[in-house]
Motif scaffolding. Sequence first.
Motif, PDB file in Angstrom:
ATOM      1  N   CYS A 117      12.918   1.842   6.663  1.00 21.26           N
ATOM      2  CA  CYS A 117      11.601   2.348   6.248  1.00 21.26           C
ATOM      3  C   CYS A 117      10.467   1.908   7.168  1.00 21.26           C
ATOM      4  CB  CYS A 117      11.310   1.925   4.813  1.00 21.26           C
ATOM      5  SG  CYS A 117      12.303   2.806   3.580  1.00 21.26           S
ATOM      6  N   PRO A 118      10.485   0.704   7.743  1.00 23.96           N
ATOM      7  CA  PRO A 118       9.382   0.332   8.649  1.00 23.96           C
ATOM      8  C   PRO A 118       9.318   1.171   9.921  1.00 23.96           C
ATOM      9  CG  PRO A 118      10.503  -1.630   7.839  1.00 23.96           C
ATOM     10  CD  PRO A 118      11.332  -0.457   7.426  1.00 23.96           C
ATOM     11  N   VAL A 119      10.408   1.822  10.301  1.00 27.79           N
ATOM     12  CA  VAL A 119      10.411   2.566  11.561  1.00 27.79           C
ATOM     13  C   VAL A 119      10.721   4.056  11.388  1.00 27.79           C
ATOM     14  CG1 VAL A 119      11.015   0.553  12.930  1.00 27.79           C
ATOM     15  CG2 VAL A 119      12.831   1.947  11.955  1.00 27.79           C
ATOM     16  N   VAL A 155      11.519   3.541  -0.373  1.00 29.53           N
ATOM     17  CA  VAL A 155      10.196   3.766   0.208  1.00 29.53           C
ATOM     18  C   VAL A 155       9.119   3.080  -0.628  1.00 29.53           C
ATOM     19  CG1 VAL A 155       8.476   5.534   0.738  1.00 29.53           C
ATOM     20  CG2 VAL A 155      10.864   5.908   1.354  1.00 29.53           C
ATOM     21  N   SER A 156       9.241   3.180  -1.942  1.00 33.71           N
ATOM     22  CA  SER A 156       8.256   2.522  -2.821  1.00 33.71           C
ATOM     23  C   SER A 156       8.281   1.008  -2.637  1.00 33.71           C
ATOM     24  CB  SER A 156       8.539   2.886  -4.282  1.00 33.71           C
ATOM     25  OG  SER A 156       8.414   4.275  -4.483  1.00 33.71           O
ATOM     26  N   THR A 157       9.481   0.451  -2.518  1.00 36.12           N
ATOM     27  CA  THR A 157       9.604  -0.990  -2.307  1.00 36.12           C
ATOM     28  C   THR A 157       8.960  -1.407  -0.989  1.00 36.12           C
ATOM     29  OG1 THR A 157      11.665  -1.049  -3.571  1.00 36.12           O
ATOM     30  CG2 THR A 157      11.237  -2.898  -2.106  1.00 36.12           C
ATOM     31  N   PHE A 158       9.214  -0.624   0.051  1.00 30.78           N
ATOM     32  CA  PHE A 158       8.626  -0.950   1.353  1.00 30.78           C
ATOM     33  C   PHE A 158       7.102  -0.885   1.301  1.00 30.78           C
ATOM     34  CE2 PHE A 158       6.680   1.027   5.097  1.00 30.78           C
ATOM     35  CZ  PHE A 158       6.764  -0.043   5.972  1.00 30.78           C
ATOM     36  N   GLU A 159       6.535   0.169   0.698  1.00 29.09           N
ATOM     37  CA  GLU A 159       5.085   0.316   0.642  1.00 29.09           C
ATOM     38  C   GLU A 159       4.445  -0.817  -0.145  1.00 29.09           C
ATOM     39  OE1 GLU A 159       4.209   4.154  -0.891  1.00 29.09           O
ATOM     40  OE2 GLU A 159       4.626   5.188   1.020  1.00 29.09           O
ATOM     41  N   ARG A 161       5.557  -3.889  -0.478  1.00 24.61           N
ATOM     42  CA  ARG A 161       5.600  -5.105   0.347  1.00 24.61           C
ATOM     43  C   ARG A 161       4.635  -5.001   1.525  1.00 24.61           C
ATOM     44  NH1 ARG A 161      12.220  -5.756   0.678  1.00 24.61           N
ATOM     45  NH2 ARG A 161      12.542  -6.257  -1.538  1.00 24.61           N
ATOM     46  N   PHE A 162       4.532  -3.822   2.091  1.00 16.80           N
ATOM     47  CA  PHE A 162       3.622  -3.619   3.216  1.00 16.80           C
ATOM     48  C   PHE A 162       2.172  -3.835   2.792  1.00 16.80           C
ATOM     49  CE2 PHE A 162       1.019  -0.640   5.787  1.00 16.80           C
ATOM     50  CZ  PHE A 162       1.204  -1.226   7.027  1.00 16.80           C
ATOM     51  N   CYS A 163       1.796  -3.291   1.644  1.00 17.66           N
ATOM     52  CA  CYS A 163       0.434  -3.459   1.150  1.00 17.66           C
ATOM     53  C   CYS A 163       0.146  -4.916   0.806  1.00 17.66           C
ATOM     54  CB  CYS A 163       0.209  -2.579  -0.074  1.00 17.66           C
ATOM     55  SG  CYS A 163       0.243  -0.807   0.268  1.00 17.66           S
ATOM     56  N   MET A 267      -3.179  -1.180  -2.445  1.00 13.68           N
ATOM     57  CA  MET A 267      -2.991   0.100  -1.756  1.00 13.68           C
ATOM     58  C   MET A 267      -4.299   0.564  -1.129  1.00 13.68           C
ATOM     59  SD  MET A 267      -1.035   2.646  -0.904  1.00 13.68           S
ATOM     60  CE  MET A 267       0.434   2.496  -1.929  1.00 13.68           C
ATOM     61  N   ARG A 268      -5.422   0.424  -1.844  1.00 11.80           N
ATOM     62  CA  ARG A 268      -6.725   0.851  -1.312  1.00 11.80           C
ATOM     63  C   ARG A 268      -7.109   0.034  -0.086  1.00 11.80           C
ATOM     64  NH1 ARG A 268      -9.284   0.257  -5.586  1.00 11.80           N
ATOM     65  NH2 ARG A 268     -10.237  -1.794  -5.313  1.00 11.80           N
TER      66      ARG A 268
END
Length: 436
Positions: A117-119, A155-159, A161-163, A267-268
């Motif tokens: 997901c990161p790439v 994808v939800s898990t990645f987002e 963690r990314f946020c 997220m914002r």
Amino acid sequence: MRQDWEPEDLIEVWTLLEDDMAKLRNKSGANRLGFALLLKFFEVEARFPEDAGDVPKAAVEYVAQQVKVPAKEWTAYDWAGRAIKRHRVEIREAYGFRVCTEENQAQLAEWLAVELCPVELSRDRLAEAVVARCRRQLMEPPTPGQVGRLVGSAVSTFEERFCQAATGWLSATTRTLLDELVVEDVGGAEGEGRVGGGTAFFTELKADPAGLGLESLLGEITKLERVRRLQLPPELFADVSEKQVAAWRARASKEYPSDLRAMKPQMRYTLLATLCHVRQTEITDPLVDLFIQLVAKINTRAEKKVEGEFVKELKRVRGKEGILLRLAEADLSGGRGVHAQSARGGGEGERGPLPRAGAHGAAFVLLESLAADAQAVAEGAGAEGQQHCLPAGDGRDRPAQEVSGPADQGGGALRRGGEDPSGAGGAGAVVQGRGR
């Protein structure tokens, strides 16, 4: 699976080998045909078909001929009975595959969230990666529907963690300024008194330069200064792929301030920080180009102005009276005929031989009015002046009107030319001088 198969492809892929035929010995009718089709389908796709429509019709007819069962028996195959479950177990054992359990699916989702997901942004390619990984691990992949849900979970898990990671880099001051970018304006001018700038600046931030000009340049400089006031850490997205950052920047550009206000804070903040981080670079690089273009434009205009002034200077004859006076003095002193040229209105004048007034005299024609100082010097030089009035157009055939100079100077006086008596023509002066 594709539905169109050429005859040579059918023979290469769907032909039952000797080992395959050995597995059909205790089967008959619809079960025999169904087992054979499931066997070859799994060999190609490493998964079982979801229903009868997944198997190409051409393959059904070709395999039916090999097992000596009518092709119409395929529709009678029971997809929910015990026979098909037993067939699947037997086929998995034949190829050394195992069932993908819920635990295996959770592991696949975690692998996607961490590794791909990161790439990778395409969900279709993520789904293909899941199927390929299952094949390498000799594991029956989940159904297409299950794979789609698995990818969405990853994808939800990645987002999330990314946020969380991006927000951790932001200070409390930066978060406050980011909130001011989308805060709803209530009364007064938009963004008045706010460092963040308000929704007006958020809209301006997403816009490109209006055009080449000083106002546009100053506007971009102001925009860049406001972005730098947010104090975004330089290493905010140092470990994130450019493709991922660009995707989040594009996503933020499509959001309205009201939508961003309704999002979860992490997220914002991530969306706004990504937008401002990328825009800082996007503004800086074009700003340099804009400055270079503006300087080039100014230089071009300056060069054109200088060239225009230079051309005007070339066309303008300075000190015409003095030049003509020096010519007259040289002729009076040397007794040579002199040709004088004058310019009227920036163009070339008439030139021609002048009649001599005597052995040591000369005459010259002035097709231009003389200044008072030139007249005085000429009078002092003892020149005899005659005024010739020329009508508009070619009036050279008209007789000249002679005007005598002062008697006490020993000759005629140089007089300014005027209009002819009818008022229709320019005037010139013919001056004759005699040497003393």
